[in-house]
Every structure is written in C-alpha cells, then in structure tokens.
Write a protein that holds these residues in place. Structure first.
Motif, PDB file in Angstrom:
ATOM      1  N   ARG A  95       0.833  -1.211   0.000  1.00 13.89           N
ATOM      2  CA  ARG A  95       0.000   0.000   0.000  1.00 13.89           C
ATOM      3  C   ARG A  95       0.860   1.250   0.000  1.00 13.89           C
ATOM      4  O   ARG A  95       0.599   2.208  -0.747  1.00 13.89           O
ATOM      5  CB  ARG A  95      -0.927  -0.013   1.212  1.00 13.89           C
ATOM      6  CG  ARG A  95      -1.961   1.112   1.199  1.00 13.89           C
ATOM      7  CD  ARG A  95      -2.677   1.191   2.530  1.00 13.89           C
ATOM      8  NE  ARG A  95      -1.775   1.625   3.586  1.00 13.89           N
ATOM      9  CZ  ARG A  95      -1.429   2.903   3.798  1.00 13.89           C
ATOM     10  NH1 ARG A  95      -1.901   3.869   3.020  1.00 13.89           N
ATOM     11  NH2 ARG A  95      -0.617   3.218   4.784  1.00 13.89           N
ATOM     12  N   LEU A  96       1.904   1.255   0.820  1.00 12.07           N
ATOM     13  CA  LEU A  96       2.789   2.416   0.876  1.00 12.07           C
ATOM     14  C   LEU A  96       3.535   2.604  -0.441  1.00 12.07           C
ATOM     15  O   LEU A  96       3.732   3.740  -0.890  1.00 12.07           O
ATOM     16  CB  LEU A  96       3.786   2.249   2.025  1.00 12.07           C
ATOM     17  CG  LEU A  96       3.198   2.299   3.440  1.00 12.07           C
ATOM     18  CD1 LEU A  96       4.280   2.017   4.467  1.00 12.07           C
ATOM     19  CD2 LEU A  96       2.523   3.635   3.715  1.00 12.07           C
ATOM     20  N   GLN A  97       3.932   1.485  -1.062  1.00  8.53           N
ATOM     21  CA  GLN A  97       4.625   1.590  -2.340  1.00  8.53           C
ATOM     22  C   GLN A  97       3.704   2.151  -3.414  1.00  8.53           C
ATOM     23  O   GLN A  97       4.113   2.991  -4.234  1.00  8.53           O
ATOM     24  CB  GLN A  97       5.147   0.218  -2.755  1.00  8.53           C
ATOM     25  CG  GLN A  97       5.942   0.208  -4.050  1.00  8.53           C
ATOM     26  CD  GLN A  97       7.195   1.036  -3.960  1.00  8.53           C
ATOM     27  OE1 GLN A  97       7.923   0.938  -2.976  1.00  8.53           O
ATOM     28  NE2 GLN A  97       7.459   1.862  -4.965  1.00  8.53           N
ATOM     29  N   ARG A  98       2.460   1.693  -3.455  1.00  7.01           N
ATOM     30  CA  ARG A  98       1.499   2.208  -4.433  1.00  7.01           C
ATOM     31  C   ARG A  98       1.212   3.685  -4.192  1.00  7.01           C
ATOM     32  O   ARG A  98       1.077   4.467  -5.149  1.00  7.01           O
ATOM     33  CB  ARG A  98       0.207   1.396  -4.363  1.00  7.01           C
ATOM     34  CG  ARG A  98       0.335  -0.017  -4.917  1.00  7.01           C
ATOM     35  CD  ARG A  98      -0.961  -0.757  -4.810  1.00  7.01           C
ATOM     36  NE  ARG A  98      -0.863  -2.087  -5.405  1.00  7.01           N
ATOM     37  CZ  ARG A  98      -1.839  -2.996  -5.372  1.00  7.01           C
ATOM     38  NH1 ARG A  98      -2.984  -2.708  -4.765  1.00  7.01           N
ATOM     39  NH2 ARG A  98      -1.663  -4.169  -5.932  1.00  7.01           N
ATOM     40  N   GLU A  99       1.113   4.076  -2.940  1.00  9.67           N
ATOM     41  CA  GLU A  99       0.888   5.490  -2.636  1.00  9.67           C
ATOM     42  C   GLU A  99       2.079   6.331  -3.071  1.00  9.67           C
ATOM     43  O   GLU A  99       1.921   7.433  -3.609  1.00  9.67           O
ATOM     44  CB  GLU A  99       0.635   5.650  -1.139  1.00  9.67           C
ATOM     45  CG  GLU A  99       0.335   7.066  -0.698  1.00  9.67           C
ATOM     46  CD  GLU A  99      -0.985   7.587  -1.221  1.00  9.67           C
ATOM     47  OE1 GLU A  99      -1.174   8.813  -1.209  1.00  9.67           O
ATOM     48  OE2 GLU A  99      -1.825   6.773  -1.635  1.00  9.67           O
ATOM     49  N   SER A 100       3.285   5.803  -2.859  1.00  7.77           N
ATOM     50  CA  SER A 100       4.483   6.515  -3.304  1.00  7.77           C
ATOM     51  C   SER A 100       4.530   6.614  -4.818  1.00  7.77           C
ATOM     52  O   SER A 100       4.881   7.666  -5.370  1.00  7.77           O
ATOM     53  CB  SER A 100       5.719   5.791  -2.773  1.00  7.77           C
ATOM     54  OG  SER A 100       6.905   6.398  -3.246  1.00  7.77           O
ATOM     55  N   ASP A 101       4.167   5.531  -5.508  1.00  4.32           N
ATOM     56  CA  ASP A 101       4.143   5.564  -6.975  1.00  4.32           C
ATOM     57  C   ASP A 101       3.121   6.575  -7.489  1.00  4.32           C
ATOM     58  O   ASP A 101       3.376   7.296  -8.462  1.00  4.32           O
ATOM     59  CB  ASP A 101       3.830   4.175  -7.519  1.00  4.32           C
ATOM     60  CG  ASP A 101       4.951   3.178  -7.235  1.00  4.32           C
ATOM     61  OD1 ASP A 101       6.064   3.619  -6.927  1.00  4.32           O
ATOM     62  OD2 ASP A 101       4.687   1.961  -7.315  1.00  4.32           O
ATOM     63  N   ARG A 102       1.963   6.588  -6.843  1.00  2.91           N
ATOM     64  CA  ARG A 102       0.922   7.532  -7.272  1.00  2.91           C
ATOM     65  C   ARG A 102       1.390   8.970  -7.124  1.00  2.91           C
ATOM     66  O   ARG A 102       1.210   9.799  -8.029  1.00  2.91           O
ATOM     67  CB  ARG A 102      -0.352   7.310  -6.449  1.00  2.91           C
ATOM     68  CG  ARG A 102      -1.543   8.132  -6.922  1.00  2.91           C
ATOM     69  CD  ARG A 102      -2.702   7.992  -5.955  1.00  2.91           C
ATOM     70  NE  ARG A 102      -2.386   8.531  -4.660  1.00  2.91           N
ATOM     71  CZ  ARG A 102      -2.437   9.833  -4.362  1.00  2.91           C
ATOM     72  NH1 ARG A 102      -2.779  10.719  -5.288  1.00  2.91           N
ATOM     73  NH2 ARG A 102      -2.135  10.259  -3.155  1.00  2.91           N
ATOM     74  N   LYS A 103       2.022   9.299  -6.004  1.00  4.42           N
ATOM     75  CA  LYS A 103       2.522  10.648  -5.803  1.00  4.42           C
ATOM     76  C   LYS A 103       3.650  10.977  -6.777  1.00  4.42           C
ATOM     77  O   LYS A 103       3.752  12.104  -7.272  1.00  4.42           O
ATOM     78  CB  LYS A 103       3.001  10.808  -4.363  1.00  4.42           C
ATOM     79  CG  LYS A 103       1.884  10.808  -3.336  1.00  4.42           C
ATOM     80  CD  LYS A 103       2.428  11.019  -1.932  1.00  4.42           C
ATOM     81  CE  LYS A 103       1.309  11.046  -0.912  1.00  4.42           C
ATOM     82  NZ  LYS A 103       1.826  11.238   0.469  1.00  4.42           N
TER      83      LYS A 103
END
Length: 234
Positions: A95-103
C-alpha cells in the motif's frame, strides 16, 4: 520455531489422516495437532491449531468440509507456520509503495510541458509493432500496438527514440508542406481556368450580337428603315 525438537514438524514429513467428503476440516486440523503433540519432548512445546496455516491451493477455512474445499482423493494439505502478521506487513508495504508511486507520477505529470484534459500531456503516439516472449518462452501477439507518450521525457531518457521522433516530425512537416503547395496549385489552376472560360463566353456573346436595324448605304434604304421602324412602333 514452535517445537524445534519435534520430528513431526521437520520439513518433508507427511502425516496421514483418514477423512471423507463430509468431514469438517477443523477436526482434521485438530487431529494433526494431536499427532504433533504426541511426539513432543515436553509439554512446553505443545502446539495448537492457531499456530499453523493449512493450505490446499489457498488457505483452508476450518469451518468448511472436505467437499466444500474442492479436495479430492489423495490430495495433500500443506502445513506451515501462521503468517497473518507477515501478510499484514507485506500488504502495508504494498500500500505504501502504491501510494508513493501515485505521488511520484502525479508530480511527474506536473512537469509535462503540454498538459491537456485528454491525453494528460502525451503529444506522440508510438506504434510498437512486433511480438513479445512470455516467461515460458512462448511467443504471443501484442493486443494493442499504439502507446501514448511524451516526447520530452522520451528524448531525455532515450536519445535514439528522441531522434526517431524528431525525424518523424520533420517528415510530417515536409509532407504537410508538399500537400499544402499542391492544394494551392490546384486552386490557382481552377481559378485561372474559370476566368478563361468566362472571358471566352463574353467574347462569344459579342460576336453573336446582330443589330436590330442595320444601316444600309443610300437614302432610300434609310427611309425604308425608318418606315419599318415607324410601323413597328404603331
């Protein structure tokens, strides 16, 4: 480890438990724990059902029956240490990786020089023709060959592809200029031909004009013409 000295918990050891299609999996798991504890060296190392995960393609639910779990004769149930905490940590990491990718992509999109509602800054369309090879070595056709991209980013990341895009744009500009000149030439030819036709029609009309009262030399002829004219007026 749960019970390091227990021979039943060694990797590769199989335990055979009789069951039928209506047997509850909870009874099977409980019987497995009883067999493991019977081989334990001390009571301190006893295990319980919640210490394990039982898998058959997926993690099995102890409330289901053998038939409901889609198990058949001679199927094997894999037993491993309970990993719910590890899965929770892994899911949180994903989840944190996806949030980082999105940002990251959101910030990267703001750097594009030509933001548009449609296409989100993509100013070129690449036609990627060919085939790909999957992980097993089988070749398969690509479903869609067109890929939207931004020429600025591609030119920075890949000089060769940037040159390809530059050559394609120059070729398109050259084709557009040739097409525009041809259209202008056709328009000029059409205009000149229409003017020539109009001038020819006017000259033909002037040649076809016949006087209503031709003047014939001589006094008598003039009088006749006048009489004729007077008679027409009456």
């Amino acid at each position: 480890e749960l019970s390091p000295d227990n021979p039943t918990l060694k990797r590769g050891v199989s335990v055979y438990i009789g069951l039928d299609k209506n047997t509850k999996l909870e009874k099977v798991f409980a019987r497995y724990c009883e067999i493991v504890n019977s081989n334990a060296t001390s009571n301190v190392n006893h295990v319980k059902m919640d210490d394990f995960e039982f898998l058959h393609t997926t993690i099995l639910d102890k409330t289901n029956t053998v038939e409901a779990s889609a198990m058949m004769k001679n199927d094997h149930i894999k037993v491993r240490r309970e990993r719910s905490k590890d899965r929770a940590i892994m899911l949180e990491s994903i989840r944190l990786q996806r949030e980082s990718d999105r940002k990251y992509f959101e910030n990267l999109r703001q750097l594009l020089p030509n933001l548009q509602p449609e296409g989100t800054g993509c100013d070129v369309i690449l036609d990627c023709k060919g085939k790909v090879v999957d992980e097993r070595g089988y070749r398969q056709n690509v479903l869609a060959t067109t890929v939207r991209a931004n020429s600025v980013l591609l030119s920075k990341r890949c000089k060769w592809l940037g040159q390809k895009i530059l050559y394609a744009r120059e070729e398109k500009m050259r084709v557009d200029e040739v097409a525009a000149s041809e259209r202008l030439e056709r328009r000029n030819r059409s205009t000149s031909s229409s003017l020539e036709n109009r001038s020819l029609q006017q000259s033909d009309g002037e040649d076809d004009v016949v006087p209503a009262f031709p003047q014939i030399a001589g006094r008598d002829n003039v009088a006749v013409g006048n009489q004729h004219h007077a008679a027409e007026i009456e």
